[in-house]
Design a protein around this motif. Structure first.
Motif, mmCIF file in Angstrom:
data_model
loop_
_atom_site.group_PDB
_atom_site.id
_atom_site.type_symbol
_atom_site.label_atom_id
_atom_site.label_comp_id
_atom_site.label_asym_id
_atom_site.label_seq_id
_atom_site.Cartn_x
_atom_site.Cartn_y
_atom_site.Cartn_z
ATOM 1 N N HIS A 372 0.843 -1.202 0.000
ATOM 2 C CA HIS A 372 0.000 0.000 0.000
ATOM 3 C C HIS A 372 0.874 1.246 0.000
ATOM 4 O O HIS A 372 1.926 1.280 0.647
ATOM 5 N N LEU A 373 0.450 2.260 -0.730
ATOM 6 C CA LEU A 373 1.066 3.577 -0.665
ATOM 7 C C LEU A 373 -0.024 4.634 -0.768
ATOM 8 O O LEU A 373 -0.822 4.622 -1.722
ATOM 9 N N ASP A 374 -0.071 5.526 0.219
ATOM 10 C CA ASP A 374 -1.017 6.633 0.219
ATOM 11 C C ASP A 374 -0.341 7.815 -0.465
ATOM 12 O O ASP A 374 0.594 8.405 0.096
ATOM 13 N N PRO A 375 -0.778 8.186 -1.663
ATOM 14 C CA PRO A 375 -0.098 9.274 -2.375
ATOM 15 C C PRO A 375 -0.247 10.622 -1.678
ATOM 16 O O PRO A 375 0.573 11.518 -1.876
ATOM 17 N N GLY A 376 -1.272 10.760 -0.839
ATOM 18 C CA GLY A 376 -1.479 12.013 -0.136
ATOM 19 C C GLY A 376 -0.490 12.234 0.992
ATOM 20 O O GLY A 376 0.058 13.325 1.160
#
Length: 468
Positions: A372-376
């Protein structure tokens, strides 16, 4: 089960990380972080996931400033203690990934794992990492009618998901004996998509490779808090646009992540080097990996120096998700593993146990791994490999690379990307559930060993308790 006392060699060692490190020397940890740092990517954890992620990021963009933070030394956790299976097996089942992304995506995921076995071997060769790798495949044996029935069901499922004869094939008892003689085996399957590896050598070699690429690896540097743009340690803060958590079985020790993944203990023993007459009795000339279809399953390899390394679950979970990070193994577990080893291979009965150790692996509530990667916020993570991390961590590193670099690729679109599951239950429910599950599995195996022709109902109850 009442385990017998295992015969121990005069220089027997319990814990002290693992036999893998004993054989090459436990490394002296490198320098800790020496103050605040600015970076493009901060990686928390220098196991396989963190090291592969750093490796692929720097190979893709050498200008990136990548900092890896590790509490102990690179490869201290499961990366330096596992069974040495470079296996293409998926965590969970393809059906679970298909429910959210479709059958084609689940098949692509499986083939990506097939390819990742060869990718690890390729990079090891390219980087000069001598990790005793032999791609002899994996033998999965059935000992008893119930296990044989499950093996047939598993093969049928693999065929349904597109595994052809080149990916997996059944072996008769005679064909199995031509490779490895396992007492009580009725048959087996063999897949080429698995290789033996010395895990500590792989971890050490990979750490050296990332340092050569210019990655800063700071050991003896515990991360006490992860926040958007920051990895905070007692020795300074690394500020980065991306902060990636790659802590696998140690994730529960981080604030705010106590119930994300269950730290499951797995234990191993290794024999003294075995004489040639024992290998004449056993075979095992192809150095295949070995597993079985028991519920309380085992895993084994023939090492480069002709020992048998043999593992299983032992005492699987410590109350409150505690982690025994030094690897000490309870005497009951050592005895249980020895008893199981000698039931597989009676010719080994005159040998002794040279080393016993344990490690922890990360188990999500649905038993499926995720990236998972949260771009925010720039916060990301990968793991939950449920014991398949030697290969999965490589694929996770490439997935995180593509997500960080905002690449839309087949790898970044695999069905583990963005997967979220609910947290594990609070205590004491967590402890009761895990120990009930494994108690039922042990009882089911005992019942099936008396000649049952189908899976014990106790094992089905255990599956329902934890959603395994």
């Amino acid at each position: 089960m009442c385990a017998m006392n295992a015969p121990l060699s005069p220089d027997f060692v319990n814990g002290e990380v693992s036999f893998w490190y004993r054989s090459i020397g436990v490394p002296e940890p490198g320098d800790p972080l020496g103050g605040d740092r600015e970076a493009d990517v901060a990686i928390v954890g220098a196991g396989y996931t963190g090291l592969w992620t750093a490796y692929y990021l720097k190979k893709a963009d050498p200008s990136l400033r990548v900092v890896v933070l590790e509490k102990e030394f690179a490869g201290f956790g499961a990366s330096g203690r596992n069974g040495g299976w470079l296996t293409a097996a998926l965590a969970g089942s393809p059906g679970r990934y298909a429910r959210t992304h479709g059958r084609d995506a689940a098949r692509r995921f499986q083939h990506a794992m097939f390819e990742s076995v060869d990718e690890v071997i390729r990079v090891a060769g390219e980087e000069g990492v001598d990790a005793d790798i032999v791609k002899g495949g994996l033998l999965t044996v059935a000992r008893g009618p119930a296990q044989a029935a499950r093996l047939r069901e598993e093969l049928a499922s693999q065929r349904e998901w597109g595994w052809g004869e080149d990916d997996v094939r059944p072996l008769s008892r005679d064909e199995l004996d031509g490779r490895l003689r396992v007492t009580g085996a009725l048959g087996a399957t063999w897949t080429p998509h698995c290789a033996r590896v010395q895990p500590a050598k792989l971890a050490r070699g990979l750490a050296a490779a990332v340092r050569r690429l210019g990655v800063e690896v700071h050991e003896r540097t515990p991360v006490v808090r992860i926040a958007p743009g920051r990895a905070i340690t007692p020795y300074g803060t690394v500020r980065a646009s991306h902060v990636l958590r790659c802590t696998e079985g140690f994730t529960a020790t981080l604030p705010g992540h106590h119930r994300d993944w269950l730290p499951m203990n797995s234990s191993m023993i290794v024999t003294e080097p075995l004489p040639e007459d024992v290998w004449t009795a056993l075979g095992w000339h192809g150095r295949e990996l070995l597993g079985d279809m028991a519920h309380y399953y085992m895993y084994a390899q023939r090492t480069a120096d002709d020992r048998i390394a043999f593992g299983g679950r032992g005492r699987p979970y410590l109350y409150g998700s505690r982690v025994d990070d030094r690897g000490h193994t309870h005497a009951w577990t050592v005895g249980a593993l020895w008893e199981l080893l000698t039931s597989f291979f009676p010719a080994v009965a005159d040998a002794r146990v040279a080393h016993a150790w344990s490690g922890v692996l990360g188990v999500p509530r649905d038993w499926c791994s995720a990236v998972h990667l949260d771009p925010g916020t720039g916060l990301g993570w990968a793991g939950g490999y449920t014991g398949h991390g030697v290969t999965a961590a490589n694929l996770a590193g490439r997935t995180l690379r593509d997500l960080v670099l905002r690449r839309d690729t087949e790898t970044s679109r695999l069905p583990w990307t963005g997967r979220r599951v609910r947290a594990w239950e609070p205590e004491p429910l967590r402890w009761l559930g895990v120990h009930s599950m494994y108690r039922l599995y042990r009882l089911a195996d005992a019942r099936e060993s008396r000649g049952m022709r189908r899976t014990s109902a106790l094992a089905r109850i255990a599956d329902m308790i934890t959603g395994h």
